[in-house]
Scaffold this motif. Structure first.
Motif, PDB file in Angstrom:
ATOM      1  N   TYR A   9       0.847  -1.187   0.000  1.00  0.00           N
ATOM      2  CA  TYR A   9       0.000   0.000   0.000  1.00  0.00           C
ATOM      3  C   TYR A   9       0.885   1.239   0.000  1.00  0.00           C
ATOM      4  CZ  TYR A   9      -4.049  -2.847   1.191  1.00  0.00           C
ATOM      5  OH  TYR A   9      -5.053  -3.760   1.162  1.00  0.00           O
ATOM      6  N   PHE A  10       0.320   2.323  -0.444  1.00  0.00           N
ATOM      7  CA  PHE A  10       0.958   3.642  -0.377  1.00  0.00           C
ATOM      8  C   PHE A  10       0.136   4.490   0.586  1.00  0.00           C
ATOM      9  CE2 PHE A  10       1.841   1.930  -4.551  1.00  0.00           C
ATOM     10  CZ  PHE A  10       3.198   2.155  -4.699  1.00  0.00           C
ATOM     11  N   ASP A  32      -3.430  12.261   3.193  1.00  0.00           N
ATOM     12  CA  ASP A  32      -4.114  12.239   4.488  1.00  0.00           C
ATOM     13  C   ASP A  32      -3.593  11.109   5.379  1.00  0.00           C
ATOM     14  OD1 ASP A  32      -5.742  14.375   3.730  1.00  0.00           O
ATOM     15  OD2 ASP A  32      -7.163  13.008   2.735  1.00  0.00           O
ATOM     16  N   GLY A  33      -2.592  10.374   4.902  1.00  0.00           N
ATOM     17  CA  GLY A  33      -2.033   9.278   5.685  1.00  0.00           C
ATOM     18  C   GLY A  33      -2.844   7.999   5.617  1.00  0.00           C
ATOM     19  N   MET A  34      -3.717   7.892   4.651  1.00  0.00           N
ATOM     20  CA  MET A  34      -4.557   6.706   4.495  1.00  0.00           C
ATOM     21  C   MET A  34      -3.896   5.730   3.529  1.00  0.00           C
ATOM     22  SD  MET A  34      -7.028   7.435   6.496  1.00  0.00           S
ATOM     23  CE  MET A  34      -8.186   6.177   6.110  1.00  0.00           C
ATOM     24  N   PRO A  35      -3.966   4.436   3.811  1.00  0.00           N
ATOM     25  CA  PRO A  35      -3.383   3.461   2.895  1.00  0.00           C
ATOM     26  C   PRO A  35      -4.233   3.311   1.629  1.00  0.00           C
ATOM     27  CG  PRO A  35      -4.422   2.335   4.741  1.00  0.00           C
ATOM     28  CD  PRO A  35      -4.509   3.804   5.012  1.00  0.00           C
ATOM     29  N   VAL A  36      -3.582   3.386   0.471  1.00  0.00           N
ATOM     30  CA  VAL A  36      -4.262   3.236  -0.816  1.00  0.00           C
ATOM     31  C   VAL A  36      -3.442   2.293  -1.690  1.00  0.00           C
ATOM     32  CG1 VAL A  36      -5.426   5.480  -0.732  1.00  0.00           C
ATOM     33  CG2 VAL A  36      -3.163   5.303  -1.744  1.00  0.00           C
ATOM     34  N   ARG A  37      -4.084   1.648  -2.635  1.00  0.00           N
ATOM     35  CA  ARG A  37      -3.401   0.684  -3.497  1.00  0.00           C
ATOM     36  C   ARG A  37      -2.595   1.364  -4.604  1.00  0.00           C
ATOM     37  NH1 ARG A  37      -2.229  -3.913  -2.389  1.00  0.00           N
ATOM     38  NH2 ARG A  37      -2.617  -4.716  -4.425  1.00  0.00           N
ATOM     39  N   GLN A  49       1.988   9.115  -8.508  1.00  0.00           N
ATOM     40  CA  GLN A  49       2.024   8.718  -9.920  1.00  0.00           C
ATOM     41  C   GLN A  49       0.889   9.407 -10.661  1.00  0.00           C
ATOM     42  OE1 GLN A  49       4.227   6.403 -11.381  1.00  0.00           O
ATOM     43  NE2 GLN A  49       3.344   7.142 -13.275  1.00  0.00           N
ATOM     44  N   THR A  50       1.219  10.034 -11.762  1.00  0.00           N
ATOM     45  CA  THR A  50       0.164  10.687 -12.549  1.00  0.00           C
ATOM     46  C   THR A  50      -0.680   9.619 -13.229  1.00  0.00           C
ATOM     47  OG1 THR A  50       1.673  10.888 -14.424  1.00  0.00           O
ATOM     48  CG2 THR A  50       1.489  12.780 -12.969  1.00  0.00           C
TER      49      THR A  50
END
Length: 121
Positions: free
Chosen positions: A89-90, A94-99, A104-105
């Motif tokens: 995850y990235f 906001d400090g939330m984990p996202v895939r 990245q554009t």
């Protein structure tokens, strides 16, 4: 522990025999089952494990020397577990984990038109 009066030799009760007889053999069966469960887990996961057997001895009731001594057997098994599967995850702004990587554009893809017309070479 018993001292032989004629030889002075000290005889001690073997622990393995005590464990085998404790609670009419039920303790031996339970410990054997836990031991084989541990062996199976070590074989399955390729990691080490451990089993601790504790003999708990309480003093005689009311401090009476000839009173029986309660003795119990406790065991603890630390069997290996499978390694949990992880996913990457990235963290977004906001400090939330996202895939998807928020730095990245994004490229807008569209489906190319299809054709059945082929050019002869």
């Amino acid at each position: 522990m018993t001292v032989q009066p004629d030889t002075g030799e000290i005889q001690q009760a073997p622990v393995a025999a005590f464990l085998a007889r404790h609670l009419n053999g039920r303790t031996d069966e339970e410990l054997s089952t836990e031991f084989h469960t541990l062996l199976d887990a070590v074989r399955a996961h390729g990691k080490k494990g451990s089993m601790t057997i504790t003999i708990v001895v309480d003093p005689p009731a009311n401090g009476v020397e000839s009173a029986p001594m309660p003795i119990g057997i406790e065991s603890a098994v630390k069997a290996p577990k499978p390694t949990p599967v992880k996913s990457l995850y990235f963290l977004d702004n906001d400090g939330m984990p996202v895939r998807e990587d928020p730095r990245q554009t994004q490229l807008d893809f569209r489906t190319a038109p299809t054709t059945t017309d082929y050019k002869d070479a």
